[in-house]
Design an enzyme around this catalytic site. Structure first.
Site: not given
Length: 235
Positions: A149-151
């Site tokens: 998600v975040c990367a």
């Protein structure tokens, strides 16, 4: 014969098919070659984006030990700093959900402003997008918790926006192996380059005779490299 002459010269269907195929093929090959083997990372074309390396998210990491993951994140940050690369840092909902950035990263980047946001995809926050674009770099290296998600989300968005995106996988842990495996597949399908952070930094270093070489290798803290240095020092 070229396609521009087809309006004035009669041509058989099989000739037309061959002509269209011939003229399209070089462009297709060029595009795929560029996608699979982009130009090298350099100090002038690369920036690093750290996304949500936060204390609360770190507690859920299961694909790396916490010590190893922190080592990789901090090593990437210190190496990027030693190389003089632009760095963008962000957290999400730090006061309501996931807590502050890990202390080790804050210590490695003491002068860095962490943009705190609420959007799931960091790129969706106008301040983050503006900071990334302000680097002026065409190649973006992402590291984030979590990997899928975040990367992955901002990296895939970067590709859609015309950037070349990389994810430092060993500085982007996640919560189970299914998430890790599916994230790697999705990233490669989206045209994002996946690698380890040390390799990306050494690619940018390019020459071991460079004045920053010692600082870069020291920042990365690779066990075998440290051992080699110790052996040489003992001779």
């Amino acid at each position: 014969m070229t396609l521009s002459r087809l309006t004035t010269e009669p041509v058989a269907l099989d000739q037309l098919t061959d002509l269209i195929t011939t003229q399209r093929q070089p462009q297709k090959e060029k595009t795929m070659t560029k996608l699979n083997n982009p130009d090298p990372l350099t100090r002038d074309n690369a920036a690093v984006v750290f996304v949500d390396n936060q204390v609360g998210l770190m507690t859920g990491i299961r694909d790396y030990s916490i010590a190893d993951l922190k080592h990789n994140i901090v090593g990437l940050a210190k190496a990027a700093k030693a190389l003089g690369l632009p760095i963008v840092t962000t957290t999400t909902s730090s006061e309501t959900l996931w807590g502050p950035a890990i202390p080790e990263l804050l210590e490695a980047l003491p002068d860095q402003t962490f943009i705190d946001r609420t959007t799931v995809n960091a790129w969706d926050d106008p301040r983050v997008e503006e900071a990334i674009r302000a680097t002026g770099r065409s190649k973006l290296i992402f590291a984030g918790l979590s990997l899928e998600v975040c990367a992955a989300f901002p990296a895939m968005r970067a590709v859609r926006e015309g950037f070349e995106a990389y994810v430092a996988v060993d500085a982007s842990g996640t919560f189970n192996m299914t998430k890790r495996e599916t994230a790697l597949h999705r990233l490669t399908q989206a045209g994002v380059v996946i690698a380890d952070g040390a390799s990306l930094m050494i690619e940018i270093l390019a020459d071991n005779a460079n004045a920053q070489a010692g600082d870069v290798y020291s920042a990365l803290g690779m066990d075998w490299s440290i051992l080699v240095g110790q052996v040489r020092a003992s001779v």
